[in-house]
Design an enzyme around this catalytic site. Structure first.
Site, PDB file in Angstrom:
ATOM      1  CD  GLU A 142       2.452  -0.195  -0.729  1.00  0.00           C
ATOM      2  OE1 GLU A 142       2.266   1.103  -0.850  1.00  0.00           O
ATOM      3  OE2 GLU A 142       3.097  -0.644  -1.925  1.00  0.00           O
ATOM      4  CD  GLU A 316       0.310  -3.425  -4.192  1.00  0.00           C
ATOM      5  OE1 GLU A 316       0.731  -2.218  -4.698  1.00  0.00           O
ATOM      6  OE2 GLU A 316      -0.403  -3.304  -3.129  1.00  0.00           O
TER       7      GLU A 316
HETATM    8  C1  GLA Z   1       0.575   0.826  -3.641  1.00  0.00           C
HETATM    9  C2  GLA Z   1      -0.555   0.367  -3.011  1.00  0.00           C
HETATM   10  C3  GLA Z   1      -1.674   0.137  -3.808  1.00  0.00           C
HETATM   11  C4  GLA Z   1      -1.665   0.986  -4.965  1.00  0.00           C
HETATM   12  C5  GLA Z   1      -0.550   1.204  -5.538  1.00  0.00           C
HETATM   13  C6  GLA Z   1      -0.579   1.925  -6.794  1.00  0.00           C
HETATM   14  O1  GLA Z   1       1.720  -0.067  -3.929  1.00  0.00           O
HETATM   15  O2  GLA Z   1      -0.126  -0.874  -2.127  1.00  0.00           O
HETATM   16  O3  GLA Z   1      -2.708  -0.068  -3.099  1.00  0.00           O
HETATM   17  O4  GLA Z   1      -1.913   2.272  -4.379  1.00  0.00           O
HETATM   18  O5  GLA Z   1       0.668   1.429  -4.809  1.00  0.00           O
HETATM   19  O6  GLA Z   1       0.606   2.050  -7.627  1.00  0.00           O
END
Ligand code: GLA
Length: 656
Positions: A142, A316
């Site tokens: 991210e 994710e």
């Molecule tokens: C983000 C991150 C993860 C984690 C999630 C938690 O998307 O990429 O490492 O912290 O949030 O929701």
């Protein structure tokens, strides 16, 4: 087509083999690992420990899993920060250093960090670039999340001065472009240029836009170099990145995606709904509190597909309550399955869940996993098992393309323009764009997101909800297209330097439509006024928040008018200009009229039902607590579900 994010370094090695076996049993094929593991991979400069990771990969591979390896650069370890303190970024709101102790604590303008990040990426890529168990790579994590594209450091300032020199050539040109004669802001040399931060009151919008462009370029340059490093050692593995929502970005997403094989997206519908719609009245908010707004996930999926220019992954997927929003509700039973299917319906190639098991320590201990921290199965487990079984019913899913006839033109740059120049509190670019998208989706229309440089020929209806800066080449391509074009308020009103266009708004778009914007006002959202659509004279809608006064040329007709009978929406040939923000029903009715004119099939469903087509598959999603009936399209067979759809359930049909 399913996967999971896993952190072997968080768990005793004795659990790994059983975890891997259970993942496979659950139908998971991909495991993403390693994105925060730097301190365990390199404990001191050049002191590497890869044995544990080798064993973890072998264990996962032996169970039949494919691994997505990451560069660990989102979390530089303490020894590295101590060695090179200039890695830490500087907060642009306070001017203080953003310290060690969480993640993303690096400055894209730190040359020390750039070098170190590429070094560790190369070490990891060399070790695993041809490993048979590794199918692909995720860069960093991210990138630029937590507002980290912007830094107020000395390094950032020097890099910005260099960037300005390259962009403007001479200091006179820069002064002219930014309007620096105003408030005696003129510079005599590039070395004098400040970052547009920490000043007494607002800094020049042009200066701010230049800083946004520079900051985005820094991220893209850093990221591009990392992709090159990985590709040099992993020529046969894909490279992707997990993007945050496009409306929360300080980076030009199209530029960031350019070197990737495809875009991945991290989907947290509840956390994001809480942040995005947090100020909505309770009557609107509460019904979607545990589901997310019916269009919210698909908004991001369609954007990801557009930025990817092909299919995309969900890297994710939220499996239960998260820990980071202002409020963190539990998803309604069924929603993890529904979101997964919605991703597939909008073109996803794979959906990975975050995370395998809830971790009992540190910052995310309140964040759900597929399994609880005592290793029992959380609610999401059974829902994912159901998706696993259902996917087997649609063997050709991957071959079914999403084919949209409607496009939304989006640019990150115009988002920055509206953030820099708010002109009152009520214009929020993301909400404007989301509102237009949602109206189109409520009609069952499939929507692509495109950049202004994208081929416009596949589309019959092209809408640009918020595009203050337009280029002549985009206008030329609009002229060449045969689509109906709809532009929202502020369109064409600014030059590329964020100054007023000389011929009044909508500037260059006056080549497409004979209107001029004579004045602009912004008003409170609760002070709306009546809006009337010429085709539906009995209906009354709302004009709200942003209103422009229009002058029409002879060929331009009035499509809708304000309470005082002056024009609010105008049309000239194929082009419409919408001069105000409005209520949802206005947009739905306006777009329905246009779709009817174009003979695009529309489907008006209950407000909590959504349908979309991917190839010959037709999906219907029920976002409500009500049992709903759907009328199946003619010549279609149910593959999943039937014409009665239970709460938070779905149906999939194949069109014959
Ligand atoms: C983000 C991150 C993860 C984690 C999630 C938690 O998307 O990429 O490492 O912290 O949030 O929701």
């Amino acid at each position: 087509m399913l996967g999971v994010c896993y952190y072997p370094e968080h768990w005793p090695e004795s659990l790994w083999a059983e975890d891997a076996r259970e993942m496979v049993e659950l139908g998971l094929r991909y495991v993403r690992i390693g994105e925060f593991a730097w301190s365990r991979l390199e404990s001191a400069p050049g002191v590497f420990h890869f044995e544990w990771l080798d064993r973890a990969i072998d264990t996962l591979a032996q169970a039949g899993l494919s691994v997505i390896m990451c560069t660990p650069t989102a979390t530089p370890p303490k020894w590295l920060i101590d060695l090179y303190p200039d890695i830490l970024p500087v907060d642009i709101k306070t001017g203080t250093v953003r310290g060690f102790g969480s993640r993303r604590h690096y400055d894209f303008s730190s040359e020390n960090y750039r070098r170190e990040a590429m070094r560790i990426s190369q070490v990891v890529a060399k070790r695993y670039g041809t490993h048979p168990a590794i199918c692909g790579w995720q860069t960093d994590n991210e990138i630029a999340c937590h507002d980290t594209a912007h830094s107020g450091s000395q390094n950032a300032k020097i890099a910005f001065q260099r960037w300005c020199k390259q962009f403007y050539g001479t200091i006179d040109k820069l002064n002219q472009a930014w309007g620096n004669v105003f408030w005696s802001m003129e510079y005599q040399s590039f070395e004098q240029i400040e970052l547009p931060i920490l000043a007494v009151t607002e800094t020049s919008p042009s200066h701010q836009l230049a800083y946004r462009r520079f900051s985005s370029d820094q991220v893209v340059k850093f990221h591009d170099e990392m992709v090159d490093v990985i590709r040099a050692h992993a020529p046969n593995q894909f490279v992707t990145h997990n993007f945050i929502p496009m409306h929360d970005t300080q980076t030009d997403n199209f530029a960031l995606a350019k070197k990737l094989d495809f875009v991945s997206y991290d989907n947290y519908p509840l956390g994001r709904t809480d942040l995005f719609f947090g100020d909505a009245p309770v009557a609107q908010f509460k019904k979607y509190m545990r589901t997310g707004h019916p269009d919210f996930s698909s908004y991001a999926f369609d954007q990801s597909r557009g930025i990817s220019n092909s299919s995309f992954w969900v890297m994710e997927q939220q499996p239960g309550p998260v820990n980071w929003a202002r409020h963190n509700p539990r998803p309604e039973k069924g929603m993890v399955r529904l979101w997964s299917w919605q991703a597939f319906a909008h073109g996803a190639e794979a959906v990975c869940y975050f995370r395998w098991r809830q971790v009992p320590f540190a910052q995310e201990q309140m964040h759900a996993g597929i399994k609880r921290n005592d290793n029992s199965r959380a609610a999401a487990y059974a829902e994912i098992a159901q998706v696993r079984d259902e996917l087997k019913l649609i063997a050709d899913l991957a071959e079914q393309p999403v084919q949209a006839k409607v496009a939304i033109v989006m640019t990150t740059e115009n988002q920055w323009v509206t953030e820099i120049e708010r002109q009152g509190d009520s214009f929020n670019q993301h909400k404007v764009e989301f509102g237009w998208y949602s109206a189109l989706r409520q009609l069952g229309l499939a929507v692509d997101f495109v950049s202004p440089e994208h081929d416009l020929s596949p589309y019959q209806l092209i809408v640009a909800p918020c595009m203050p800066i337009v280029s002549q080449s985009f206008v030329d391509r609009c002229k060449a297209s045969s689509a109906l074009l709809v532009f929202g308020p502020r369109s064409g009103a600014k030059t590329s330097e964020l100054t007023l266009v000389p011929n009044l708004g909508p500037g260059l778009l006056q080549q497409l439509i004979g209107v001029k914007v004579l004045s602009t006002e912004t008003i409170r959202p609760d002070c709306y006024e009546e809006l009337k659509l010429a085709t539906k004279s009995g209906n009354s809608y709302q004009s709200t928040q942003w209103r422009e006064e229009l002058e029409l040329s002879a060929n331009t007709r009035v499509i809708a008018s304000y309470h005082d009978k002056t024009p609010a929406v105008a049309r000239d040939g194929r082009t419409l200009y919408v001069a105000t923000l409005s209520c949802n029903s206005f947009l739905v009715d306006l777009f329905a009229d246009l779709a009817n004119e174009l003979q695009l099939p529309i489907l008006r469903l209950d407000e909590s039902l959504r349908s979309v087509q991917r190839g010959n598959l037709h999906f219907v999603f029920n976002y409500s607590a009500k049992v709903q009936q759907v009328v199946a399209p003619q010549h279609a067979d149910f593959l999943i579900g039937g014409s009665t759809i239970q709460p938070y359930d779905l149906a999939v049909l194949r069109l014959r």
